[in-house]
Scaffold this motif. Sequence first.
Motif, PDB file in Angstrom:
ATOM      1  N   LEU A  87     123.107  -9.849  13.542  1.00  0.00           N
ATOM      2  CA  LEU A  87     121.966  -8.935  13.456  1.00  0.00           C
ATOM      3  C   LEU A  87     121.331  -9.059  12.075  1.00  0.00           C
ATOM      4  O   LEU A  87     122.016  -9.360  11.104  1.00  0.00           O
ATOM      5  CB  LEU A  87     122.392  -7.485  13.678  1.00  0.00           C
ATOM      6  CG  LEU A  87     122.824  -7.092  15.075  1.00  0.00           C
ATOM      7  CD1 LEU A  87     123.339  -5.664  15.073  1.00  0.00           C
ATOM      8  CD2 LEU A  87     121.684  -7.249  16.066  1.00  0.00           C
ATOM      9  N   ALA A  89     120.740  -7.226   9.553  1.00  0.00           N
ATOM     10  CA  ALA A  89     121.088  -5.952   8.920  1.00  0.00           C
ATOM     11  C   ALA A  89     122.075  -6.225   7.793  1.00  0.00           C
ATOM     12  O   ALA A  89     122.905  -7.137   7.884  1.00  0.00           O
ATOM     13  CB  ALA A  89     121.694  -4.996   9.935  1.00  0.00           C
ATOM     14  N   LYS A 127     117.925  -2.364   8.129  1.00  0.00           N
ATOM     15  CA  LYS A 127     117.924  -2.897   9.491  1.00  0.00           C
ATOM     16  C   LYS A 127     116.539  -3.462   9.781  1.00  0.00           C
ATOM     17  O   LYS A 127     115.557  -2.730   9.769  1.00  0.00           O
ATOM     18  CB  LYS A 127     118.263  -1.805  10.494  1.00  0.00           C
ATOM     19  CG  LYS A 127     119.637  -1.198  10.269  1.00  0.00           C
ATOM     20  CD  LYS A 127     119.969  -0.140  11.279  1.00  0.00           C
ATOM     21  CE  LYS A 127     119.120   1.086  11.044  1.00  0.00           C
ATOM     22  NZ  LYS A 127     119.468   2.214  11.901  1.00  0.00           N
ATOM     23  N   VAL A 129     113.751  -4.779  12.141  1.00  0.00           N
ATOM     24  CA  VAL A 129     113.378  -4.566  13.534  1.00  0.00           C
ATOM     25  C   VAL A 129     112.102  -5.335  13.858  1.00  0.00           C
ATOM     26  O   VAL A 129     111.301  -5.636  12.974  1.00  0.00           O
ATOM     27  CB  VAL A 129     113.191  -3.062  13.842  1.00  0.00           C
ATOM     28  CG1 VAL A 129     114.508  -2.300  13.675  1.00  0.00           C
ATOM     29  CG2 VAL A 129     112.112  -2.436  12.965  1.00  0.00           C
ATOM     30  N   PRO A 135     116.258  -3.994  17.144  1.00  0.00           N
ATOM     31  CA  PRO A 135     116.936  -4.776  16.109  1.00  0.00           C
ATOM     32  C   PRO A 135     116.744  -6.275  16.331  1.00  0.00           C
ATOM     33  O   PRO A 135     116.776  -6.758  17.459  1.00  0.00           O
ATOM     34  CB  PRO A 135     118.410  -4.404  16.291  1.00  0.00           C
ATOM     35  CG  PRO A 135     118.404  -3.128  17.061  1.00  0.00           C
ATOM     36  CD  PRO A 135     117.169  -3.140  17.899  1.00  0.00           C
ATOM     37  N   THR A 169     114.731   1.217   8.461  1.00  0.00           N
ATOM     38  CA  THR A 169     114.277   0.223   9.432  1.00  0.00           C
ATOM     39  C   THR A 169     113.001  -0.383   8.893  1.00  0.00           C
ATOM     40  O   THR A 169     112.130   0.325   8.382  1.00  0.00           O
ATOM     41  CB  THR A 169     114.033   0.839  10.817  1.00  0.00           C
ATOM     42  OG1 THR A 169     113.088   1.901  10.716  1.00  0.00           O
ATOM     43  CG2 THR A 169     115.329   1.372  11.416  1.00  0.00           C
TER      44      THR A 169
END
Length: 179
Positions: A87, A89, A127, A129, A135, A169
């Motif tokens: 991911l 992140a 994170k 997006v 995500p 985000t």
Amino acid sequence: MMRMLTNWTAGLGLAALLAVVSGCQQGADVASNEGGDSPSPRSAYAVDVEPADAVPVGEARENSEDGQDITLVGLVGGSSEPFVEGLAAFTIVDPKVPYCAAEEGCPTPWDYCCQTDDVKTNIATVKIVDASGAPVAQDARDILDVKELSTVVVKGKAQRDDQGNLSVTTSEVFVRPSA
């Protein structure tokens, strides 16, 4: 979808906190920002112009509210593995918190093992997006050309959980060139 993001946020926050408390991990290589070249953006998520008015992570944790637009600055780190596998992140730490050095018995300075108490109140999760708010399922290291102890400036939306943890985000990350 919102419940999934809430669970994802809680899981990331817990993972970051557990990693910080666990301390130094032996045997890892120290990442460096040698060369001084500006990283080349590898995706639409890496921006070329640094957003203005960034606040340090610690200040953002104290003053931001859930859903607020925010721009913050920090160093990638806070645990021995600050990136979330698969991911886009990762965690960042306030630049005022000194990271550990090899001379202090810490082969992974980005885990701040000599500063665990300070990190707890000066860490945030970033994170990335997509346009729909989902995500991004790619490694942040690949799409941003970023590594441990890189300084990033992130512009996005603050998310707060019940424990006061801060997540942001975003779809815009600026990676400062190393000195």
